[in-house]
Write a protein that holds these residues in place. Structure first.
Motif, PDB file in Angstrom:
ATOM      1  N   LEU A   7     -10.230 -27.644   7.120  1.00  0.00           N
ATOM      2  CA  LEU A   7      -9.106 -28.186   6.376  1.00  0.00           C
ATOM      3  C   LEU A   7      -9.410 -28.236   4.902  1.00  0.00           C
ATOM      4  CD1 LEU A   7      -7.970 -31.175   8.581  1.00  0.00           C
ATOM      5  CD2 LEU A   7      -6.763 -29.060   8.198  1.00  0.00           C
ATOM      6  N   ARG A 186       1.338 -32.150   9.465  1.00  0.00           N
ATOM      7  CA  ARG A 186       1.840 -32.754   8.235  1.00  0.00           C
ATOM      8  C   ARG A 186       0.888 -33.855   7.773  1.00  0.00           C
ATOM      9  NH1 ARG A 186       6.589 -30.754   5.532  1.00  0.00           N
ATOM     10  NH2 ARG A 186       6.224 -32.406   4.050  1.00  0.00           N
ATOM     11  N   LEU A 187       0.606 -34.740   8.731  1.00  0.00           N
ATOM     12  CA  LEU A 187      -0.203 -35.911   8.411  1.00  0.00           C
ATOM     13  C   LEU A 187      -1.585 -35.530   7.875  1.00  0.00           C
ATOM     14  CD1 LEU A 187      -0.389 -39.144  10.209  1.00  0.00           C
ATOM     15  CD2 LEU A 187      -2.482 -37.880  10.252  1.00  0.00           C
ATOM     16  N   ARG A 189      -2.395 -33.007   6.210  1.00  0.00           N
ATOM     17  CA  ARG A 189      -2.341 -32.440   4.861  1.00  0.00           C
ATOM     18  C   ARG A 189      -1.773 -33.413   3.851  1.00  0.00           C
ATOM     19  NH1 ARG A 189      -1.047 -26.865   7.303  1.00  0.00           N
ATOM     20  NH2 ARG A 189      -3.225 -26.419   7.678  1.00  0.00           N
ATOM     21  N   ALA A 190      -1.314 -34.562   4.330  1.00  0.00           N
ATOM     22  CA  ALA A 190      -0.736 -35.557   3.426  1.00  0.00           C
ATOM     23  C   ALA A 190      -1.850 -36.473   2.910  1.00  0.00           C
ATOM     24  CB  ALA A 190       0.342 -36.350   4.158  1.00  0.00           C
ATOM     25  N   ARG A 191      -1.461 -37.436   2.121  1.00  0.00           N
ATOM     26  CA  ARG A 191      -2.454 -38.326   1.500  1.00  0.00           C
ATOM     27  C   ARG A 191      -3.314 -39.022   2.544  1.00  0.00           C
ATOM     28  NH1 ARG A 191       1.172 -41.064  -3.358  1.00  0.00           N
ATOM     29  NH2 ARG A 191       1.197 -39.194  -4.665  1.00  0.00           N
ATOM     30  N   PHE A 192      -2.653 -39.481   3.608  1.00  0.00           N
ATOM     31  CA  PHE A 192      -3.402 -40.188   4.653  1.00  0.00           C
ATOM     32  C   PHE A 192      -4.484 -39.290   5.238  1.00  0.00           C
ATOM     33  CE2 PHE A 192      -4.219 -41.442   9.011  1.00  0.00           C
ATOM     34  CZ  PHE A 192      -4.421 -42.799   8.884  1.00  0.00           C
ATOM     35  N   GLY A 193      -4.107 -38.052   5.548  1.00  0.00           N
ATOM     36  CA  GLY A 193      -5.055 -37.126   6.155  1.00  0.00           C
ATOM     37  C   GLY A 193      -6.242 -36.842   5.255  1.00  0.00           C
ATOM     38  N   ARG A 194      -5.986 -36.741   3.964  1.00  0.00           N
ATOM     39  CA  ARG A 194      -7.087 -36.457   3.056  1.00  0.00           C
ATOM     40  C   ARG A 194      -8.053 -37.628   2.986  1.00  0.00           C
ATOM     41  NH1 ARG A 194      -6.233 -33.735  -2.800  1.00  0.00           N
ATOM     42  NH2 ARG A 194      -6.247 -31.760  -1.699  1.00  0.00           N
ATOM     43  N   VAL A 195      -7.508 -38.836   3.046  1.00  0.00           N
ATOM     44  CA  VAL A 195      -8.395 -40.011   3.025  1.00  0.00           C
ATOM     45  C   VAL A 195      -9.205 -40.084   4.326  1.00  0.00           C
ATOM     46  CG1 VAL A 195      -8.478 -42.525   2.916  1.00  0.00           C
ATOM     47  CG2 VAL A 195      -6.898 -41.276   1.458  1.00  0.00           C
ATOM     48  N   LEU A 197     -10.058 -37.544   6.207  1.00  0.00           N
ATOM     49  CA  LEU A 197     -11.055 -36.473   6.108  1.00  0.00           C
ATOM     50  C   LEU A 197     -12.195 -36.873   5.174  1.00  0.00           C
ATOM     51  CD1 LEU A 197     -11.390 -33.262   6.743  1.00  0.00           C
ATOM     52  CD2 LEU A 197     -10.746 -33.054   4.350  1.00  0.00           C
ATOM     53  N   GLY A 198     -11.841 -37.475   4.049  1.00  0.00           N
ATOM     54  CA  GLY A 198     -12.862 -37.938   3.112  1.00  0.00           C
ATOM     55  C   GLY A 198     -13.762 -38.981   3.749  1.00  0.00           C
TER      56      GLY A 198
ATOM     57  N   VAL B 111     -17.011 -35.362  -1.569  1.00  0.00           N
ATOM     58  CA  VAL B 111     -16.467 -34.906  -0.289  1.00  0.00           C
ATOM     59  C   VAL B 111     -16.636 -33.389  -0.259  1.00  0.00           C
ATOM     60  CG1 VAL B 111     -14.456 -34.839   1.214  1.00  0.00           C
ATOM     61  CG2 VAL B 111     -14.832 -36.803  -0.280  1.00  0.00           C
ATOM     62  N   GLN B 125      -5.662 -40.588  -6.342  1.00  0.00           N
ATOM     63  CA  GLN B 125      -4.778 -41.086  -5.289  1.00  0.00           C
ATOM     64  C   GLN B 125      -5.021 -42.561  -4.981  1.00  0.00           C
ATOM     65  OE1 GLN B 125      -4.808 -38.475  -1.827  1.00  0.00           O
ATOM     66  NE2 GLN B 125      -4.389 -40.210  -0.503  1.00  0.00           N
ATOM     67  N   GLY B 133       0.340 -41.987   2.107  1.00  0.00           N
ATOM     68  CA  GLY B 133       1.539 -41.367   2.661  1.00  0.00           C
ATOM     69  C   GLY B 133       1.215 -40.447   3.820  1.00  0.00           C
ATOM     70  N   PHE B 134       2.159 -40.388   4.778  1.00  0.00           N
ATOM     71  CA  PHE B 134       1.934 -39.621   6.009  1.00  0.00           C
ATOM     72  C   PHE B 134       2.509 -38.221   5.944  1.00  0.00           C
ATOM     73  CE2 PHE B 134       1.011 -42.167  10.090  1.00  0.00           C
ATOM     74  CZ  PHE B 134       0.048 -42.897   9.438  1.00  0.00           C
ATOM     75  N   LEU B 136       4.164 -36.083   2.840  1.00  0.00           N
ATOM     76  CA  LEU B 136       4.205 -35.045   1.813  1.00  0.00           C
ATOM     77  C   LEU B 136       2.837 -34.389   1.629  1.00  0.00           C
ATOM     78  CD1 LEU B 136       6.495 -36.827  -0.772  1.00  0.00           C
ATOM     79  CD2 LEU B 136       7.097 -35.029   0.866  1.00  0.00           C
TER      80      LEU B 136
END
Lengths: 327, 269
Positions: A7, A186-187, A189-195, A197-198, B111, B125, B133-134, B136
């Motif tokens: 990802l 979607r999730l 690749r969104a902000r939540f997913g990046r956090v 993953l981080g 990371v 962010q 956000g879930f 975008l």
């Protein structure tokens, strides 16, 4: 560079997802045309387990949390549905939300405890919670205990027995799987997913950036548990049977294998991995009764040779097609 | 030539309180031990707005342990940490970060599977509305990527934005960490040996960068590169065996016989 960088960037999962979804959407048509009707039911079962594997990949692949008790959520969803059907309250609009609530609550409570631990302790504690659910199901004497429970039928839809039609049920399962796949794509690749993953890569770093890693993981864990609970709802309806075996640790192990075969962290890979795993199981068990002797080494060889499972293979093939560009 | 900052940096906590000066970061009587090993003994120091306070000392003096306590990774046994006058001794790491206390790590902490831009965008962010956000996609989110790109430009990584962070050179990763710290719009930054493992040229470049940031951020700098320390620091504290041996303006510390004996040795300055 060692290990797959999952990802990380531009590699689109658009085509694999389209191919998977189109392929699955066409199965009933092909099965009916070729008079192989049993494939509809078989593929339904595979999609249900693929949904469970997909939900595991959210916390395992993207979150980096090796949960060894994931089957418990399937069991909870299945038993909630099964008990409601037996009690005459098996309508879809009761059984489905209840299954999600029960599995979500279990994820919330166990997550609060388990997510405070790391590494091997996390694996063991999720295994322990999973076994708890397993033994609880065994102790439900009113609902079959050890032997499980054969249900009176499937969930109804406002009293209509729509789901008893296997084509209808196939597409209900298909849309659940496709919907969850798209949602998680979607999730992730969104902000939540990046956090999330981080936090997998470097939790301390995420905390020094101001993120509450525990809470982010808990949200993912509950979401993942509810998705597996949805799989449980579908499984109980599909088999018209619930059994403690649904929640057994062997099933949790199967799910981990499916994710690994698909390529850890690749969401469509988890679905592909589950289908591959179950197709292999199906094909080999028809060949000989000692099929597990072949199956085990085959899986291990596949994982060792592919470096990144199905997703790794597809990525390398596409790199070649892109003009031999290697990172 | 004694600027007010120079005076403050070697005043004790009582004197600072009496003078009603409020440093950005102030540590009072910090103690920490691991079993019988006392790694932090009654440490007090303060960092003022816009100044660099360097913390030097031999290996094993407890510098990183001290940074960990200030950042919240370790809890002190006793003592107080004040950030902009607020007691943060019991605050969690994320809470401290959100208050405006950023840090970099001695061992590069990024990371690795995200691009350089992704790393900084992730830090940006943390400070925006709806950081979780879930829906975008984050890759095309200009409200994150534009400030992140600007920060990469500042630290000299502008052209390396798309490179996977795990594949950056060591020096580039150190610069990336600083960009991530700046993305938090901090009031103070803890820098734990930012020059560690860098070549001469790279560390000269980093020194220039830090010099350009001085005045904007209060910085506590742990560093072994004495050239960098003495060209950057307004104030230097020497940590030996867990306690502060001396604090004062750089020139004064450099010539302190006690410090020379304990730490600087025969090295010529």
């Amino acid at each position: 560079m060692s290990g797959p960088l999952i990802l990380s960037g531009k590699r689109s999962s658009f085509w694999p997802v389209v191919v998977l979804c189109l392929g699955l959407a066409l199965v009933p048509l092909v099965a009916v045309l070729t008079k192989q009707g049993h494939w509809v039911s078989l593929t339904t079962q595979m999609m249900i387990l693929a949904l469970a594997a997909l939900s595991l990949d959210l916390i395992l692949g993207i979150g980096g949390l090796l949960s060894f008790g994931h089957a418990a959520f399937i069991g909870l969803g299945a038993y909630t549905t099964g008990i409601l059907i037996q009690e005459g309250k098996g309508d879809l609009f009761i059984a489905l939300p209840m299954s999600l609530v029960v599995s979500g609550l279990f994820a919330f409570v166990t997550g609060i405890i388990a997510l405070r631990t790391r590494g091997v302790v996390f694996i063991m504690i999720t295994l322990a919670f999973g076994q708890m659910a397993f033994f609880a199901a065994q102790a439900l004497y009113a609902y079959g205990g050890d032997d499980g429970l054969t249900l009176d039928g499937r969930s109804t839809l406002f009293g209509l027995k729509l789901l008893s039609n296997k084509i209808v049920f196939y597409y209900l399962t298909f849309f659940c799987l496709a919907g969850c796949l798209l949602l998680l794509q979607r999730l992730s690749r969104a902000r939540f997913g990046r956090v999330l993953l981080g936090s997998r890569d470097n939790a301390v770093r995420m905390e020094t950036l101001g993120y509450d890693v525990f809470r982010v993981r808990l949200v993912a864990y509950v979401l993942s548990g509810m998705m597996a609970g949805l799989a449980g709802f579908l499984l109980a309806n599909h088999t018209e049977f619930v059994s403690p075996a649904y929640a057994a640790w062997q099933r949790s192990g199967d799910l981990i294998f499916m994710v690994i075969i698909g390529g850890v962290g690749s969401l469509w890979g988890a679905v592909g991995g589950a289908l591959t795993y179950l197709l292999l199981e199906e094909g080999l068990s028809g060949l000989t009764e000692h099929w597990k002797v072949i199956f085990g080494p085959l899986i291990i060889a596949f994982v060792l040779l592919t470096h990144g499972g199905i997703e790794g293979v597809v990525t390398r093939v596409r790199d070649l097609l892109d003009g031999g560009r290697h990172d | 030539m004694l600027s007010p900052a120079f005076v403050i940096c070697w005043m004790g906590a009582d004197m600072i309180d009496a003078a009603k000066i409020r440093p950005v970061l102030q540590i009072k009587g910090l103690h920490k031990s691991f079993g019988a090993l006392n790694v932090t003994k009654d440490v007090g120091l303060s960092v003022n707005a816009g100044e660099i306070h360097a913390l030097i000392g031999p290996n094993g003096a407890g510098k990183t342990t001290l940074i960990h306590q200030i950042a919240g990774l370790l809890k002190p046994d006793s003592g107080q940490i004040l950030f902009e006058g607020q007691d943060i001794t019991a605050a969690s790491m994320p809470q401290r970060a959100r208050l405006g206390l950023a840090r970099t790590f001695q061992i590069t902490s990024i990371v690795p599977s995200l691009s350089a831009l992704g790393n900084v965008a992730l830090a940006v962010q943390a400070g925006v509305d709806k950081p979780l956000g879930f829906w975008l996609p984050v890759d095309s989110d200009d409200s994150l990527n534009k400030p992140a790109q600007a920060l990469l430009d500042i630290v000299g990584l502008g052209a390396r934005a798309e490179v996977i962070a795990g594949r950056l050179s060591h020096g580039e990763k150190r610069a990336l960490e600083i960009a991530m710290a700046l993305a938090l719009k901090p009031r103070a930054i803890l820098l734990d040996e930012p020059m560690a493992g860098m070549g001469h040229e790279e560390s000269a470049r980093l020194t220039d960068l830090l010099k350009s940031l001085k005045g904007t951020y209060a910085m506590l700098l742990v560093e072994h590169d004495m050239e960098a320390v003495f060209s950057l620091a307004d104030c230097v504290s020497v940590l030996v065996d867990g306690h502060v041996l001396a604090t004062g303006p750089a020139d004064m510390v450099r010539n302190d016989p006690q410090v020379r004996a304990a730490y600087l040795g025969d090295e010529a300055f």
